[in-house]
Design a protein around this motif. Structure first.
Motif, short mmCIF file in Angstrom:
data_model
loop_
_atom_site.label_atom_id
_atom_site.label_comp_id
_atom_site.label_asym_id
_atom_site.label_seq_id
_atom_site.Cartn_x
_atom_site.Cartn_y
_atom_site.Cartn_z
N ASP A 130 127.41 53.04 32.15
CA ASP A 130 128.01 53.51 33.13
C ASP A 130 127.25 53.40 34.38
OD1 ASP A 130 130.46 53.83 31.85
OD2 ASP A 130 130.38 55.76 31.81
N LEU A 131 126.07 53.78 34.32
CA LEU A 131 125.09 53.91 35.41
C LEU A 131 124.67 52.29 35.81
CD1 LEU A 131 122.49 56.82 34.49
CD2 LEU A 131 123.90 56.40 36.53
N GLN A 159 124.07 64.89 32.30
CA GLN A 159 124.78 64.70 31.30
C GLN A 159 124.14 65.27 29.91
OE1 GLN A 159 127.61 62.64 30.98
NE2 GLN A 159 127.38 61.72 32.70
N TRP A 219 126.47 56.41 28.80
CA TRP A 219 125.97 56.96 30.10
C TRP A 219 125.26 55.82 30.80
CZ3 TRP A 219 122.92 61.53 27.54
CH2 TRP A 219 123.81 62.39 27.15
N TYR A 237 118.27 59.04 41.16
CA TYR A 237 119.56 59.17 41.16
C TYR A 237 119.86 59.38 39.47
CZ TYR A 237 124.64 58.14 41.11
OH TYR A 237 125.87 58.13 41.02
N ILE A 238 119.27 58.30 38.88
CA ILE A 238 119.57 58.15 37.46
C ILE A 238 118.95 59.39 36.90
CG2 ILE A 238 118.38 56.83 35.41
CD1 ILE A 238 118.37 54.48 37.28
N GLU A 246 116.63 55.13 43.24
CA GLU A 246 117.26 54.84 41.96
C GLU A 246 116.76 55.88 40.78
OE1 GLU A 246 118.58 50.05 42.35
OE2 GLU A 246 116.49 50.65 41.87
N GLU A 288 127.52 50.90 37.68
CA GLU A 288 127.64 51.49 39.19
C GLU A 288 126.54 50.98 40.00
OE1 GLU A 288 127.07 55.81 41.05
OE2 GLU A 288 127.31 55.82 38.97
N MET A 289 125.36 51.10 39.51
CA MET A 289 124.12 50.51 40.01
C MET A 289 123.70 49.03 39.89
SD MET A 289 121.92 53.89 39.36
CE MET A 289 120.72 53.85 40.40
N ASN A 307 121.62 62.18 37.17
CA ASN A 307 122.56 61.98 36.68
C ASN A 307 122.37 62.26 35.01
OD1 ASN A 307 124.59 59.98 34.98
ND2 ASN A 307 125.17 59.98 37.03
#
Length: 164
Positions: free
Chosen positions: A86-87, A38, A83, A30-31, A27, A90-91, A34
């Motif tokens: 949204d994350l 951005q 951001w 990924y974060i 995680e 999603e997670m 991402n």
């Protein structure tokens, strides 16, 4: 424009987002990726922003901007908040958790605001308990005042004895 977090000046503005759980390494990676993507495209009214992102203790997401390069606008700040929203959606992670993070036996714990007083009464939260002040406004204060003893924070009122 993305720069390494350790290259951000002390005056750079910072936002600290606290996840509602400990993040796994997958995680975190990924974060981080991402948000780096951005931040690399972050702009205010067409002017690129110089920013950085870092994740600490598998719990705290830091986003910073050097406003001497270009000023962040309300829209660009809203974009950075989006951001994380949204994350989180999603997670299934809440980055806008309002609980208080503190260190207990070398572990980061969280407690809801309403449970602070009982934990102080039980001696679980003491004046020396390290808490995380996620409201620091810039990198300099982050370095010096992000982790503070509860007695040296807004929580000091919980440790003051009533006088007659």
């Amino acid at each position: 424009m993305l720069i390494p977090f350790n290259k951000m000046p002390d005056y750079a503005r910072i936002w600290v987002y606290q996840a509602n759980k400990n993040l796994s390494e997958a995680e975190v990676n990924y974060i981080q990726q991402n948000l780096e993507n951005q931040v690399n495209q972050w702009a205010a009214h067409g002017a690129d922003l110089m920013g950085a992102v870092q994740i600490l203790h598998n719990r705290f997401v830091l986003v910073a901007v050097d406003e001497m390069h270009n000023q962040a606008s309300g829209c660009s700040i809203d974009a950075s908040t989006r951001w994380l929203k949204d994350l989180g959606a999603e997670m299934n992670i809440d980055f806008f958790n309002r609980s208080i993070a503190f260190v207990d036996n070398d572990q980061i714990q969280t407690v809801e605001m309403l449970k602070i007083k009982p934990l102080v009464a039980e001696g679980i939260l003491t004046p020396d308990t390290l808490i995380f002040n996620n409201l620091v406004p810039n990198i300099g204060e982050f370095k010096n005042a992000w982790q503070v003893s509860a007695i040296n924070s807004w929580m000091k009122r919980y440790f003051q004895t009533a006088t007659i």
